[in-house]
Write an enzyme that holds these catalytic residues in place. Structure first.
Site, PDB file in Angstrom:
ATOM      1  N   LYS A 116      -9.972   5.855 -41.156  1.00 14.90           N
ATOM      2  CA  LYS A 116     -11.518   6.020 -40.116  1.00 14.90           C
ATOM      3  C   LYS A 116     -12.313   7.019 -40.296  1.00 14.90           C
ATOM      4  CE  LYS A 116      -7.922   4.288 -36.669  1.00 14.90           C
ATOM      5  NZ  LYS A 116      -8.080   3.699 -35.289  1.00 14.90           N
ATOM      6  N   GLU A 200     -13.525  12.496 -31.989  1.00 15.00           N
ATOM      7  CA  GLU A 200     -14.681  12.168 -31.523  1.00 15.00           C
ATOM      8  C   GLU A 200     -15.095  11.507 -30.185  1.00 15.00           C
ATOM      9  OE1 GLU A 200     -14.419   7.619 -33.731  1.00 15.00           O
ATOM     10  OE2 GLU A 200     -14.448   7.714 -31.438  1.00 15.00           O
ATOM     11  N   HIS A 235      -4.277   1.735 -24.624  1.00 21.38           N
ATOM     12  CA  HIS A 235      -5.338   1.809 -26.383  1.00 21.38           C
ATOM     13  C   HIS A 235      -4.148   0.443 -26.827  1.00 21.38           C
ATOM     14  CE1 HIS A 235      -7.832   5.235 -25.613  1.00 21.38           C
ATOM     15  NE2 HIS A 235      -6.397   6.173 -25.344  1.00 21.38           N
ATOM     16  N   ARG A 292      -8.242  -7.779 -42.194  1.00 21.81           N
ATOM     17  CA  ARG A 292      -7.244  -8.632 -41.904  1.00 21.81           C
ATOM     18  C   ARG A 292      -7.201  -9.494 -40.679  1.00 21.81           C
ATOM     19  NH1 ARG A 292      -5.729  -6.382 -37.295  1.00 21.81           N
ATOM     20  NH2 ARG A 292      -5.508  -4.331 -37.262  1.00 21.81           N
TER      21      ARG A 292
END
Ligand code: ADP
Length: 669
Positions: A116, A200, A235, A292
């Site tokens: 990420k 973040e 999440h 994907r």
């Protein structure tokens, strides 16, 4: 085009890929573990090859063995599905080295998006907007903490190798940082074998809007509209829809073109998804790109009329994309609900079991069920506990949502606890109907989706009591047709004692309620405490026809693992009868919840043996189905001893520790 492909996956996605391959005249090879010897995907494929033991690490994650299987069967290409090896660059490279086509993007694109933090650096360079954060290599906890403090709480810790919400923790203040970091790292290490973290800024009211992109080998790239996946728990996506409510043509184009630019920045091929957080003011930030097919791809298929697996196969075989951007048209609205063996009332804990009874709603042009299980199959500890994806489509969001509610109420699953009631409550609650979406939806509307408001109870308890009585009468008349004197047979009253009152205890909304139902011809009077409700009702099969104060309505009554669910227009009501003479175990006591919820491994002990703890104090962490579960003190009390140590394997139901409740606190429960 290929003659034969191997599907390196299991469950619904393997079945899904096989369907398209078959339609295109391509032979299929399945792979299976010990646990999947008789699985649906194995039955559906033309050939199947055994690849190892039940744990994924010993079968579905063994790239070499899967590649050997493909070569042995003469498959020219491998479809990895999602999860398992689908984003494993090493596997994609190994395929290329053996001249087997990996049905996915080039290795370099997987690598670029695999981390990420690296992905964010590439996107930043390509001018794609990012959420502010720290994506650096220096993993010194002090540096991570300083980054968090600099951007200000709340922040989100994310495993750079992460996915599926694993290895992710919100941190609301500095005092929680260390514990959250340790937990996120542990989870990430266990799931991905790597515990690198990024930090973040945590946006408090964003929507999750993702763009489906496709690129071919001739430099063409298109986006197939977007999906809104804002409704999440832990999440993880719960209900997805397409298109995103409120999306304008202009914003779609802007997000779509950004997504295609992101894909082109890494020389992408095949199906990909660019995930964005969409803020209230219409600004959007790149979150990550999944290289994907996504679990939720069917909603895109339903509104575009395209088969995304077919597109994948075409691109992998070197053919151009079937449509140019201006030919992509969207029509109507689609939802997908993920049906899981899990307990929403117990923090969505995965549940295992044998699917003793399984009757999905009927499939037609509006309703699609993607599943990999049949009646009698087992939901095991080894794999994801998803039972099916229920997908619906109609001309408008409102009508599609109505279809979703009806299909959920018609879904019958016996043998395990499921999230069907929870999904139904979500699909029928006002804020969801009105598309007031953001990623905090479930937390914000917990009282609605968990259906625990006092007014729901007051409305539903009389209906539950009547349903129970009518079900008993129906069962009685069905089971003893030869007995004309059965008190149930008359279907209207138990005439032995006047007045015709039936008393029972109904467990509903997590409490026991003593109710009395008096029957006067067609009228039923339900008394509970000092409340009295008059209603009429008739049960025909599983269809309950009700009349409450002149309002006639129809509900569906479903028998579940541990009682009944009544699907009403305003939500699902789960209840059961408590039989006093059976002396049901007291599950509200202090020891409740101190047993292992399922088979798993002890990860950490968080309290000292002998110490006094407050209610809700985390006592122990165990890992099962790749998720960490924290066992907490149910009330204030003392931890006398732990029965296991970190690393120990425990069976579901095993007592984990010796705990004594403080009596004063215990009484309050
Ligand atoms: P994963 O790969 O584990 O699914 P993602 O990075 O895709 O993780 O994030 C999953 C979800 O977490 C998002 O859909 C969103 O709801 C939430 N999320 C991620 N980043 C942020 C953020 N910076 N602020 C608020 N919510 C976030």
């Amino acid at each position: 085009m290929f003659d034969k492909i191997l599907i390196a996956n299991r469950g619904e996605i393997a079945c899904r890929v096989i369907k398209t391959a078959r339609r295109m005249g391509i032979a299929t090879v399945a792979v299976y573990s010990d646990a999947d010897r008789d699985a649906l995907h194995v039955r559906m494929a033309d050939e199947a090859i055994h690849i190892g033991a039940a744990p994924a690490r010993e079968s579905y994650l063994l790239g070499d063995r899967i590649l050997e299987a493909a070569l042995k069967a003469g498959a020219q290409a491998i479809h990895p599905g999602y999860g398992f090896l689908s984003e494993n660059a090493g596997f994609a490279r190994a395929c290329a080295e053996r001249d087997v086509v990996f049905i996915g993007p080039p290795t370099a694109a997987i690598e670029a998006m695999g981390s990420k933090s690296a992905a964010k650096r590439i996107m930043e360079a390509a001018g794609v907007p990012l959420v502010p954060g720290y994506h650096g290599d220096d993993q010194d906890p002090a540096i991570l903490r300083a980054a968090a403090e600099e951007m200000g709480y709340p922040v989100l810790l994310k495993a750079t190798a992460g996915g599926g919400g694993k290895g992710m923790r919100q941190v609301w203040s500095g005092k929680d940082f260390d514990e959250a970091l340790a937990a996120a790292k542990r989870e990430s290490l266990a799931s991905f074998g790597d515990d690198t973290m990024l930090v973040e800024k945590y946006l408090t009211k964003p929507r999750h809007v993702e763009l489906q992109v496709f690129c071919d080998n001739s430099g063409n790239g298109v986006y197939l509209a977007e999906r809104d996946c804002s409704v999440q728990r832990r999440h993880q996506k719960v209900i997805e829809e397409a298109p995103a409510p409120g999306m304008t043509e202009a914003l779609r184009r802007e997000m779509g073109e950004t997504a295609v630019a992101a894909a082109k920045a890494i020389d992408y091929r095949g199906a990909g998804t660019v995930e964005f957080l969409l803020d209230e003011d219409g600004s959007f930030y790149f979150m990550e790109m999944n290289t994907r097919l996504q679990v939720e791809h069917p909603v895109t298929e339903m509104i575009t009329g395209q088969d995304l697996v077919q597109w994948q196969l075409l691109v992998a075989a070197g053919q151009p994309l079937p449509l140019a951007q201006e030919q992509v048209k969207i029509r109507g609205h689609a939802f997908e609900a993920r049906v899981y063996a899990e307990d929403p009332d117990n923090d969505f804990l995965p549940v295992t079991g044998t699917l003793g009874y399984l009757q999905p709603p009927e499939e037609n042009r509006h309703v699609r069920v993607d599943t990999g299980v049949r009646q009698g199959d087992e939901v095991s500890v080894y794999y994801d506990p998803m039972i099916a994806k229920l997908i619906v489509w109609d001309e408008s969001r409102e009508r599609a949502l109505q279809r979703l509610a009806t299909a959920l109420a018609a879904y019958r699953i016996g043998g395990t606890v499921t999230n069907l009631d929870f999904l139904y409550n979500l699909a029928t609650c006002r804020p969801f109907r009105e598309a007031e979406l953001d990623t905090g939806f479930i937390e914000k509307h917990a009282d609605l989706v968990f259906h625990q408001r006092p007014q729901d109870l007051a409305r539903e308890l009389p209906l539950a009591a009547l349903a129970l009585l009518l079900d008993k009468q129906q069962a009685g008349s069905a089971s003893s047709p030869e007995d004309p004197y059965s008190p149930w047979r008359a279907g209207n009253a138990w005439r032995l004692n006047e007045p015709h009152a039936h008393r029972f205890i109904v467990h509903c909304h997590q409490q026991d309620h003593a109710v009395e139902v008096e029957q006067r011809e067609q009228l039923y009077i339900v008394r509970c405490g000092d409340r009295e409700t008059q209603l009429r009702g008739e049960l025909l099969g599983d269809s309950l026809h009700l009349e409450v104060e002149g309002h006639r309505q129809r509900a569906t009554l479903a028998r579940t693992q541990d009682g009944f669910t009544l699907y009403l227009a305003k939500g699902a009501c789960h209840f059961r009868e408590v039989l006093p003479d059976l002396g049901e175990a007291d599950t509200s006591g202090a020891n409740a919840g101190l047993a292992a919820p399922m088979n798993g491994t002890i990860v950490a002990l968080l309290a000292q043996a002998g110490s006094a703890v407050e209610a809700n104090t985390p006592l122990l962490v165990m890992e099962a189905m790749k998720m960490e579960h924290t066992i907490r003190a149910p009330v204030a009390g003392t931890v006398n001893a732990f029965y296991y140590q970190p690393g120990d394997l425990v069976d579901g139901g095993a007592e984990l520790l010796d705990f004594t409740a403080d009596t004063s606190e215990g009484d309050k429960q």
